[in-house]
Structure formats: C-alpha cells, structure tokens
Design a protein around this motif. Structure first.
Motif, PDB file in Angstrom:
ATOM      1  N   LEU A 267       9.898  32.197  24.237  1.00 54.33           N
ATOM      2  CA  LEU A 267       8.676  31.617  24.818  1.00 54.33           C
ATOM      3  C   LEU A 267       8.403  30.239  24.227  1.00 54.33           C
ATOM      4  O   LEU A 267       8.068  29.287  24.945  1.00 54.33           O
ATOM      5  CB  LEU A 267       7.478  32.548  24.559  1.00 54.33           C
ATOM      6  N   SER A 271       8.411  26.448  25.951  1.00 57.93           N
ATOM      7  CA  SER A 271       7.200  25.609  25.881  1.00 57.93           C
ATOM      8  C   SER A 271       7.487  24.218  25.321  1.00 57.93           C
ATOM      9  O   SER A 271       6.693  23.292  25.515  1.00 57.93           O
ATOM     10  CB  SER A 271       6.133  26.299  25.021  1.00 57.93           C
ATOM     11  N   ILE A 346       3.794  35.911  30.344  1.00 53.41           N
ATOM     12  CA  ILE A 346       3.738  34.912  31.420  1.00 53.41           C
ATOM     13  C   ILE A 346       2.802  35.353  32.547  1.00 53.41           C
ATOM     14  O   ILE A 346       2.099  34.538  33.135  1.00 53.41           O
ATOM     15  CB  ILE A 346       5.162  34.653  31.982  1.00 53.41           C
ATOM     16  N   GLN A 351      -1.867  36.260  27.121  1.00 54.62           N
ATOM     17  CA  GLN A 351      -0.785  35.272  27.174  1.00 54.62           C
ATOM     18  C   GLN A 351      -0.660  34.554  25.829  1.00 54.62           C
ATOM     19  O   GLN A 351      -1.291  34.951  24.853  1.00 54.62           O
ATOM     20  CB  GLN A 351      -1.040  34.330  28.349  1.00 54.62           C
ATOM     21  N   ILE A 355       2.620  28.524  25.771  1.00 54.76           N
ATOM     22  CA  ILE A 355       2.704  28.211  27.197  1.00 54.76           C
ATOM     23  C   ILE A 355       1.353  27.755  27.747  1.00 54.76           C
ATOM     24  O   ILE A 355       1.255  26.764  28.471  1.00 54.76           O
ATOM     25  CB  ILE A 355       3.185  29.459  27.982  1.00 54.76           C
ATOM     26  N   ARG A 356       0.292  28.475  27.381  1.00 58.13           N
ATOM     27  CA  ARG A 356      -1.038  28.189  27.946  1.00 58.13           C
ATOM     28  C   ARG A 356      -1.554  26.809  27.550  1.00 58.13           C
ATOM     29  O   ARG A 356      -2.381  26.222  28.254  1.00 58.13           O
ATOM     30  CB  ARG A 356      -2.056  29.253  27.517  1.00 58.13           C
ATOM     31  N   ARG A 364       4.216  23.421  33.205  1.00 64.95           N
ATOM     32  CA  ARG A 364       3.975  24.795  32.739  1.00 64.95           C
ATOM     33  C   ARG A 364       4.703  25.796  33.640  1.00 64.95           C
ATOM     34  O   ARG A 364       5.355  26.722  33.166  1.00 64.95           O
ATOM     35  CB  ARG A 364       2.472  25.080  32.721  1.00 64.95           C
ATOM     36  N   GLN A 368       7.405  28.540  32.652  1.00 63.77           N
ATOM     37  CA  GLN A 368       7.117  29.963  32.906  1.00 63.77           C
ATOM     38  C   GLN A 368       8.241  30.630  33.700  1.00 63.77           C
ATOM     39  O   GLN A 368       8.674  31.742  33.382  1.00 63.77           O
ATOM     40  CB  GLN A 368       5.794  30.095  33.678  1.00 63.77           C
TER      41      GLN A 368
END
Lengths: 402, 402
Positions: A267, A271, A346, A351, A355-356, A364, A368
C-alpha cells in the motif's frame, strides 16, 4: 476500583498509584494522546527530575470508529496478556508492561514517545534499516512459540481458551473478508474506482478464494497471532522496532500476521506515486520497500526454520518433507492474506493514510487500482508462488511508475 | 455429593434419586455392564412393573486401557453436553439424557439394551439397512449445526471454549497420528506384518501427509466433532442407529468423523476374509459394506448441501464455487482420516475385534496388509479423488478376495 473512563486528571493519579516509575514527590503531567479507535490513551510524565514517563491505555466499552460495533472491555486483558507474551518471546520487540488493572481495563506500559508510527515514517519516505530484520524476528518468535511446534500442545489448548476473542474477530471477518466483496453499506469506494471495485463483486473465483481465506481465519488455531499487524501497529526509530496494539490477538493462521505487514508495505509502495515526487527518489524508496517486503519473509523463514530445528523433536514432525510443506503453506497464506488486507484498505470502511492523503483524485485512483490488481493476483496465485521474489514480481507488474 | 466411584449398590440408589423414570415403590436391580476403557457403566432396571431402565455412565479418573494416560474427569461434562447437542441437532440418532451430576461425573441416560454395538453386528455379518442413511444424517446435522455455517460465528467461538479437550485430544494425537509411524513402545505389531509396518516408518512422503492431517486435527476448529466415531461407538437395531460415547468431542475437522466411520467399514470389509467363510456370502456382505461406505458419504453430502442452501445467507459464503470447493475438501479430509484410522487399528495400541478375532495368523496378516495398503493410498491420493466411488475402487484394488 469500579470501571470509569479515565480523563487526564484521573489517569495521572492512576499512574502514580499503580507503578513505581515515579518518585513520591515528583510533579506529574498527563495528556490524552489517543488517535486510535478503540481506546483512551494517556501519557503521564515527570515535569522535572528524571523525566520518567509511562503510557496508559484504557479500553472503551464501544469502538469509536462505529458505535454499532461493540468491542468488549475484555480486549484490554487480551491485549495486556499478548504484550506480556510478546515481551517474553520477542524481547525488545514489544513495549514493556508495568501494570494491568482488570477492573479498569487499563494497561500501564513503556512510553515509546521517541518512536513514531511506522506508517507515518514510511509516508514521509524515511528508511528504517533494521525494520525488516526486527519484524521478521518478531513474526518468527511470536508465532513459533505459541504454536504446537514451540509450545506443549496440551498447554497450547488451555492458553487458546483464554484468547478467544469473538467480537474483535468479527470486526476482521466483516471488514477484511466479507464487506469488500459486495455492496456493503459501510464500504468507502471513491467514484473513480467504483467500476474496478465492482469487478471484484462479480468475480466468483476471487470470492471463492477469499471465502477460503476467511474460513481459515475463523477456524485455524495455528498460533497466537497479533491479528492487526499493519504499519500503524508498529512503532519505530532508526534502531528500534516495537509491535503494538495486539488487542485483536487470538489463535489464528500465522500467515495473517505476515500478510498484514507485507500487504501494508505494498500500500505504501503504491502511495509513493504521490508522496515521492522526484522519480529517482521514488524508485530508490520503492526499492527499499520491496527489499523490506522480501527481507521480512526471508528473516521470518530463516528464523522459523532455525527454531524448528532447535525445538521440534517429535518423530512425526521431524520429517524434513513436512517442514518444507509447512513453509510453502505459510508463504501461500501470507501472500493471500496480504491481498485481503490490501483490498480492504482500498474499498472497505477503515482505509489508510498512505492512500487517503493523496489529494489528487486521478493519481489516487491509479494507485488504488494498482493495489487492487496486485491484491487479486496475490489471492488467486498464492499457492503457485515458489518464493517471495515471485510476489515482488507481481507488485512490479502492476505498479504505476509515473 | 463428593466424587466416589459407583458400584452396583450405590449406582442403584443414584438412579432412583436422580431421575423420575422409576415409581417410588418399584423394585430395582443394577448390573455393571461396562466393557469400555474410560468409564464405569451400569444398567438399572425395574424387576417388575413397567420394566423401565436407565444406563449410568461414570467417568474414571484414569483410563483403564493404560494407567499412564490420564483421562480427565471433565470428559463426563463434555460427553453429556455433546449428547445433549446431538439429541437436539440429530433427534433420534443419539441417546436421551435424563440427568448429569457434575460432582459425580456421572450421566444417566436412555437404556439402549435392545441395540447392539455396530462392530459386533458387522462381525456377525448382519445387514443394517438404515445404517448409512442414519449415519449420513447424523454426520451432516451434527457437523453443520456446530460449524460457522450453521451457528452464529460469535456464539461458536464461545461454545468452542467449553469443548477444549486437551487430554483426550492427546490420546488421539499420539495413538492415531504419531505412534503408528515409528517404533513406539506401545504399538502392537504382529510379527507377520512387521516388515510392512516398517515400510511406513521409512515412507517420508506418507509421514508428511499424516503430519499434515495431524496438524489439521490439532488446529482446525471447523465443527464440534464426535472425535471417536468408529463402529464401536454406534448402537444399532434393524430400525435404529444411535451415535454414542462422544467423550472425545472437541472442535476439529469434520472429515475426522466421516473418516472414522467409513475407515472402520473398510476394516470390517477386510476381516470378512475370515468371518464369512462362504465365498458368495462374503461377496454379498462386502457389497453391502461398500454400498454403506458410499451411501454414508452421499447422504452426508446431500444433506450437508441441503442445509447449506437453507441456512447460509451471508454474501461471501453463498457463492456456489465456494460450496463446491468446501465439499471437495471435506471429501479429501474424510478419505485421508479414514486412512489414518485404519492404519492405527492395525499397528497401534488399540486394535479392533474385527481383525483381532481372526485366529489364523496367515489370514489375519493378509487382511491387515490389505488395510495398510488401502490406507496408504487413501492418505496419499486423498486430494485427487473426484468422488467417493474412486475410494471404493481403491478398497477393491487391495482387497483380498480369497
């Protein structure tokens, strides 16, 4: 002492009464520092003198994240007993526990304020050179010594009883395994990836494999697992690594812990498309992440094999063919669970900041989707992988490089 | 009431005091009728009047079979709670329980004196036309309704705690899985088959597969299994079938129960080389045994699928591909565990009358070796079998016909 939710004033008194860390005439201060979902967390420290400090963690009757999910107070007992076991089996790789109050469901433990949460460090692009070695060792020792291999099977069955953790297991069963694979009310799906998320809902083969991994999570009491070992449950400095927050602990499949940590590295890898703007710096940091991904497995495997050779003395289990088969199944489980943990971060309720925190919706979405594609291949091909390097190839295959 | 081992006099008083089966002025008689290893068993009956009767089963602090194996008194609680669950989930297929005394570790239950032990009936060559249907139904209902499929997973985890059964599991782990595969002191190996038994000890691939089945037995809490469902744990008449003696109950792999009963049919099949002297009669009875072997699986599978369709309503698990995969794994487990149960009855500590009652050493050895060869193929090929008929072919392949 009847249960009452602590505040900064009562937490300070609690720390003074329950530990010998502070001298009697010391001046103390207390701050609430919690940002988790299930607990109140306070830091109590001397304002002068030694500057000694402790952390108090108290369970809340209900999870903050969603009041409809009841998290039992009993998790504080489980967490403290997990931490004691981690401290014993993996010295230095988990915080020390000074005291546990059963009535207050509160733990007083080592203050790790000089550490930061691994997830935040990785988002900032910091390299932790000891991380993989420490995590690999933590996994090998915490899992081996609570399995039938490293513990008397008679004793293990009794210990297993005291770590039955139905409510927190249900959170995982719902949020990790079930909800991401249908149109559950509490999923959070960005509009840009809605179509890709729905592909998974129509994918009967993928859902079959996830159901099998869920079934294994619900039935296989292989070892006392941490149960939530993502990069937000690890505290780090350049030299130190501490596994934290084991309140989801229960006897489950070992691969769930390995998968949690390596899945969260993927993850973060995705990112970095945003966080590391410079292409060369991004490549270098991503190489570090994938090196850690591989090395966690290699250290885990090497130490696990070494513990096996040292401790497994029963005739049936001493068979080298059984060891090879066992390690192959651990690899498959680890990669499969990594895929499950990636997908839920995701499209699911809870979450990750990696990523957020990407503000650009298009960037993004590309990150994802690369995670969802990697996760799908992890889950579907988990039993085909001959080694961890082949899983790294899968990450590279789907990674968005620019 | 402090624990004391019952005798015929105290058992009679106990039955009168603890049940309402007998009228106050009835004349009772009591006989010890136990022939098991772990319990005292008494029959208490009216000598006049209704002729009502009950059975009392009391746990002994130590197993009779071998004083070095401690069997905990707690097994009486587990057994009685198992029987209550069996009675509820599989009405008519297990005895009724009238009373359970926790201090005395004694159960008072329905008298099944009009039934005989299935093993004895099969040795005598008796056909039980309802057997396969009843056993298939017992397996489907007892297993489904104690799994995560037929029970709320939250509740299942709590129930699982109260059926942790370390000492009796250890007996199985040692006697079924470990000892038959090396030169254990308590193995019993006839000199005529010593060489064949030793082949297994050198067979690393076989031992790897047995170790995996043992690991699954020790870790997979799939359902509340009977744990000892051989033909000596089933009482029958032409019309009635009752599963009995569930003191080995715990949350384990479903296939262990299916395998126990079908494996014991194969043992009886082999033993008919001696018991049915007439070749034609032998063929006819063996056909009945293999028909029952198949039919137990088919009834089990059909009813299990039917319960699945009726009760499984969660989105992830409703996937038909998952159901197919689940049934395929159940078949593999069942055949694999059948192989383990067969082998231990030929070379292990606790053997079976079917085989042991063959007085001719040469005939007995041929029957024993056919069982060991069948068992090995069951274990090694368990994941290849597409259906139960292929397992029947394996039995026929190794069967000694004259």
């Amino acid at each position: 002492m009847e249960y009452a939710t602590l505040n900064e004033k009562t937490a300070l008194e609690f720390a003074r009464a329950k530990t010998k860390v502070f001298s009697a005439d010391s001046q103390l201060e207390c701050k609430e520092i919690g940002d988790g979902n299930l607990n109140m967390v306070f830091r109590v420290s001397e304002t002068k003198g030694s500057g000694a400090s402790v952390i108090i963690k108290q369970s809340l009757p209900h999870a903050r994240i969603d009041d409809s999910i009841v998290a039992p107070l009993d998790r504080a007992r489980i967490e403290s007993e997990m931490l004691v076991l981690h401290d014993r089996n993996c010295p230095g790789l988990a915080p020390k526990i000074f005291s546990y109050d059963r009535e207050m469901y509160a733990i007083i433990m080592e203050d790790l304020s000089d550490h930061i949460v691994l997830r935040k460090g990785l988002i900032a692009g910091t390299v932790y050179p000891k991380l993989a070695e420490h995590i690999g060792e933590f996994l090998a020792r915490s899992l081996f010594f609570t399995s039938d291999l490293g513990m008397d099977p008679l004793k293990k069955k009794v210990v297993q009883k005291s770590f039955v953790n139905p409510d927190l297991c249900k959170i995982t069963e719902d949020l990790v395994f079930s909800n991401p694979y249908f149109d559950a009310a509490n999923n959070k799906i960005d509009p840009e990836i809605r179509e890709r998320a729905e592909e998974n809902w129509k994918d009967a083969a993928l859902k079959r494999e996830v159901a099998k991994l869920k079934e294994k999570f619900m039935t296989q009491g292989q070892a006392l697992i941490h149960g939530d070992l993502h990069t937000g449950s690890v505290f780090v400095t350049a030299e130190s690594t501490k596994a934290f927050d084991p309140e989801f602990g229960f006897f489950g499949p070992m691969g769930f812990d390995v998968g949690a940590i390596i899945g969260n590295l993927v993850l973060n890898h995705a990112s970095q498309l945003w966080h590391k703007k410079d292409k060369h710096e991004r490549e270098v940091f991503r190489e570090y992440l994938l090196r850690s991904f591989r090395e966690i497995w290699y250290v885990f495997e090497e130490q696990f094999r070494s513990l096996w050779h040292e401790h497994v003395k029963t005739p049936l289990e001493m068979n080298p063919e059984y060891l090879e088969d066992y390690m192959k199944r651990l690899l498959a489980d680890s990669i499969g669970y990594a895929g499950c943990k990636m997908t839920r971060r995701i499209v699911g309720l809870a979450q990750v900041e990696d990523i957020r925190s990407i503000p650009d919706a298009e960037v993004r979405a590309r990150a994802q989707i690369s995670v969802l594609d990697t996760a799908r291949e992890f889950i579907m091909r988990r039993e085909e992988y001959q080694n961890i390097d082949e899983a790294v190839e899968t990450v590279l295959k789907f990674a968005v490089t620019q």
